[in-house]
Design a protein around this motif. Sequence first.
Motif, PDB file in Angstrom:
ATOM      1  N   CYS A   1       0.816  -1.214   0.000  1.00  0.00           N
ATOM      2  CA  CYS A   1       0.000   0.000   0.000  1.00  0.00           C
ATOM      3  C   CYS A   1       0.851   1.266   0.000  1.00  0.00           C
ATOM      4  CB  CYS A   1      -0.957   0.005   1.193  1.00  0.00           C
ATOM      5  SG  CYS A   1      -0.123   0.034   2.812  1.00  0.00           S
ATOM      6  N   MET A   2       2.140   1.126   0.277  1.00  0.00           N
ATOM      7  CA  MET A   2       3.035   2.277   0.298  1.00  0.00           C
ATOM      8  C   MET A   2       4.011   2.243  -0.863  1.00  0.00           C
ATOM      9  SD  MET A   2       3.749   2.493   4.402  1.00  0.00           S
ATOM     10  CE  MET A   2       4.399   4.156   4.317  1.00  0.00           C
ATOM     11  N   GLY A   3       3.735   1.402  -1.840  1.00  0.00           N
ATOM     12  CA  GLY A   3       4.547   1.371  -3.050  1.00  0.00           C
ATOM     13  C   GLY A   3       5.610   0.293  -3.078  1.00  0.00           C
ATOM     14  N   GLY A   4       5.658  -0.556  -2.053  1.00  0.00           N
ATOM     15  CA  GLY A   4       6.666  -1.613  -2.005  1.00  0.00           C
ATOM     16  C   GLY A   4       6.114  -2.940  -2.463  1.00  0.00           C
ATOM     17  N   THR A   5       6.900  -3.991  -2.253  1.00  0.00           N
ATOM     18  CA  THR A   5       6.497  -5.335  -2.667  1.00  0.00           C
ATOM     19  C   THR A   5       5.691  -6.068  -1.609  1.00  0.00           C
ATOM     20  OG1 THR A   5       8.493  -6.375  -1.768  1.00  0.00           O
ATOM     21  CG2 THR A   5       8.622  -5.524  -4.028  1.00  0.00           C
ATOM     22  N   GLY A   6       5.780  -5.592  -0.365  1.00  0.00           N
ATOM     23  CA  GLY A   6       5.131  -6.299   0.728  1.00  0.00           C
ATOM     24  C   GLY A   6       5.965  -7.427   1.290  1.00  0.00           C
ATOM     25  N   ARG A   7       7.093  -7.726   0.642  1.00  0.00           N
ATOM     26  CA  ARG A   7       7.976  -8.781   1.155  1.00  0.00           C
ATOM     27  C   ARG A   7       8.925  -8.194   2.195  1.00  0.00           C
ATOM     28  NH1 ARG A   7       8.450  -9.770  -4.516  1.00  0.00           N
ATOM     29  NH2 ARG A   7      10.446  -8.648  -4.466  1.00  0.00           N
ATOM     30  N   PRO A   8       9.205  -8.941   3.287  1.00  0.00           N
ATOM     31  CA  PRO A   8      10.151  -8.437   4.283  1.00  0.00           C
ATOM     32  C   PRO A   8      11.579  -8.508   3.778  1.00  0.00           C
ATOM     33  CG  PRO A   8       9.518 -10.667   4.849  1.00  0.00           C
ATOM     34  CD  PRO A   8       8.666 -10.272   3.659  1.00  0.00           C
ATOM     35  N   ILE A   9      12.441  -7.683   4.346  1.00  0.00           N
ATOM     36  CA  ILE A   9      13.876  -7.802   4.088  1.00  0.00           C
ATOM     37  C   ILE A   9      14.367  -9.026   4.839  1.00  0.00           C
ATOM     38  CG2 ILE A   9      16.124  -6.725   4.455  1.00  0.00           C
ATOM     39  CD1 ILE A   9      14.785  -4.025   4.128  1.00  0.00           C
ATOM     40  N   PRO A  10      15.056  -9.953   4.174  1.00  0.00           N
ATOM     41  CA  PRO A  10      15.444 -11.213   4.846  1.00  0.00           C
ATOM     42  C   PRO A  10      16.482 -10.999   5.939  1.00  0.00           C
ATOM     43  CG  PRO A  10      16.361 -11.108   2.622  1.00  0.00           C
ATOM     44  CD  PRO A  10      15.431  -9.944   2.748  1.00  0.00           C
ATOM     45  N   GLU A  11      16.470 -11.925   6.877  1.00  0.00           N
ATOM     46  CA  GLU A  11      17.348 -11.823   8.049  1.00  0.00           C
ATOM     47  C   GLU A  11      18.825 -11.934   7.703  1.00  0.00           C
ATOM     48  OE1 GLU A  11      16.701 -11.183  11.367  1.00  0.00           O
ATOM     49  OE2 GLU A  11      14.778 -10.587  10.505  1.00  0.00           O
ATOM     50  N   ASP A  12      19.154 -12.560   6.567  1.00  0.00           N
ATOM     51  CA  ASP A  12      20.575 -12.756   6.269  1.00  0.00           C
ATOM     52  C   ASP A  12      21.287 -11.480   5.825  1.00  0.00           C
ATOM     53  OD1 ASP A  12      19.531 -12.526   3.736  1.00  0.00           O
ATOM     54  OD2 ASP A  12      20.189 -14.487   3.026  1.00  0.00           O
ATOM     55  N   VAL A  13      20.556 -10.367   5.725  1.00  0.00           N
ATOM     56  CA  VAL A  13      21.216  -9.083   5.456  1.00  0.00           C
ATOM     57  C   VAL A  13      20.944  -8.086   6.582  1.00  0.00           C
ATOM     58  CG1 VAL A  13      21.229  -9.388   2.962  1.00  0.00           C
ATOM     59  CG2 VAL A  13      19.269  -8.261   4.042  1.00  0.00           C
ATOM     60  N   ILE A  14      20.530  -8.600   7.728  1.00  0.00           N
ATOM     61  CA  ILE A  14      20.231  -7.753   8.888  1.00  0.00           C
ATOM     62  C   ILE A  14      21.033  -8.226  10.089  1.00  0.00           C
ATOM     63  CG2 ILE A  14      18.446  -7.052  10.546  1.00  0.00           C
ATOM     64  CD1 ILE A  14      16.395  -7.374   8.269  1.00  0.00           C
ATOM     65  N   LEU A  15      21.632  -7.287  10.799  1.00  0.00           N
ATOM     66  CA  LEU A  15      22.258  -7.571  12.086  1.00  0.00           C
ATOM     67  C   LEU A  15      21.480  -6.819  13.158  1.00  0.00           C
ATOM     68  CD1 LEU A  15      26.044  -7.237  11.147  1.00  0.00           C
ATOM     69  CD2 LEU A  15      24.873  -9.338  11.789  1.00  0.00           C
ATOM     70  N   ASN A  16      20.961  -7.558  14.142  1.00  0.00           N
ATOM     71  CA  ASN A  16      20.208  -6.900  15.206  1.00  0.00           C
ATOM     72  C   ASN A  16      21.127  -6.528  16.366  1.00  0.00           C
ATOM     73  OD1 ASN A  16      20.490  -9.207  16.921  1.00  0.00           O
ATOM     74  ND2 ASN A  16      18.727 -10.174  15.921  1.00  0.00           N
ATOM     75  N   GLN A  17      20.558  -5.872  17.367  1.00  0.00           N
ATOM     76  CA  GLN A  17      21.367  -5.394  18.490  1.00  0.00           C
ATOM     77  C   GLN A  17      22.093  -6.520  19.200  1.00  0.00           C
ATOM     78  OE1 GLN A  17      18.379  -2.853  20.608  1.00  0.00           O
ATOM     79  NE2 GLN A  17      20.100  -1.450  20.831  1.00  0.00           N
ATOM     80  N   ALA A  18      21.399  -7.631  19.425  1.00  0.00           N
ATOM     81  CA  ALA A  18      22.019  -8.752  20.135  1.00  0.00           C
ATOM     82  C   ALA A  18      23.192  -9.312  19.329  1.00  0.00           C
ATOM     83  CB  ALA A  18      20.981  -9.844  20.393  1.00  0.00           C
ATOM     84  N   GLU A  19      23.044  -9.395  18.005  1.00  0.00           N
ATOM     85  CA  GLU A  19      24.126  -9.903  17.169  1.00  0.00           C
ATOM     86  C   GLU A  19      25.319  -8.949  17.153  1.00  0.00           C
ATOM     87  OE1 GLU A  19      21.688 -12.545  13.866  1.00  0.00           O
ATOM     88  OE2 GLU A  19      21.679 -10.352  13.692  1.00  0.00           O
TER      89      GLU A  19
END
Length: 386
Positions: A281-299
């Motif tokens: 609804c905001m112009g994107g694909t609706g698919r999430p960004i996968p975890e393998d390109v994200i580092l969270n605070q704990a990591e």
Amino acid sequence: MRGVLYHGRPIFCFFFSVGLLSCSPAPKKITKYVALGDSLTAGYQNDCLVEDFQRYSFPSLIAAQLGISDFRQPLVSRPGIPSVLQIISIEPLDFWREEGFGRSLYPDFPAPYDNLGIPGSTLYSALNPNDLEARGFNPFYQDILRGKGNAINQALSLSPDLVTFWYGHNEILSAVTSGEVILGVTTFPLETFARLFDEALAKLSGSGAKIVVGNIMDLTEIPYVTHLPIYMKNPDNGDPLRNLAGDPMPYEGEDGPLSVGCHITLGGLGYIKHGDGIPECMGGTGRPIPEDVILNQAEILKLKRLISGYNEAIAKAAKKYGAVLIDFHWIFAEIRSKGFPVGGMIFSMDYPSGGLISSDGIHPTSLSQAFIANVFIREINKDFGY
């Protein structure tokens, strides 16, 4: 890379000369110098190993200061292996590579190379070049070691007076590039690294060579990790997307909206370009960004603790065997904070225009290599009493 390359050549040659000449030359009685390490030692930059950059590797610059005219490196012809990653647009960030691959220029050189820096190398694989990690997934082991034995033994066969020894980044970097921090799986076990580092320094110190080691930079602070924002941009025009309160909206990951302290690595750039992480609804694909390109605070916290553990092991072994230790972790933290002055200009770790980090967001530019060479030269002069 715009602003870094001109017709394939670095534009900072004048600054190299100024930086190196500002240091007192190391003693002429050092006549054989060997460099051991990974891509930082090899002169790898812009995600490429190629002669244009290798000639400005910090070992090559140190050898020049020592007056060693026959310092041998495993030079690679243009367009490199792989070809140079060039930035063709900053906003939006976009890249281009020339087609084709370079080749080793001196594959039949009879002796081991003086620069034994191997891109992608861990200390374990440098010591075990027939291991699957070295043999199966990284062509640089064969191109640089050429079946002549492991890196340590090759270095010792050259009877060096001076050895620089800088390992440990690749043992942790795979967790950064995979987005998964799994101790002992995507990172190399600390206890094993500490044992191997100790054994390697014991062997090198027994040769009588002067040894200078570097510790590990904070890989959670490199542009590959920190450059991309976690907040949504309109995929059509790049403008920030905001909620009704006017606040920027974070991208969507597999577990929901990303929180402050998370990082999308440069590996996620393609997903963002396609509109992933943004609702339809905001112009994107609706698919999430996968975890393998994200580092969270704990990591991120796990990685910082592991880097600290590695640096403690490096410091302990350096002290035990009388090696000079250079604290690159602290040095590059200072540069991130204050920048680096050269010729009346301030260079920084800002990406992609700061001048110190190449287009891949990880490796130093030729200017940074000259700075690193100066740091080594200064410590050699000071700690060895020259």
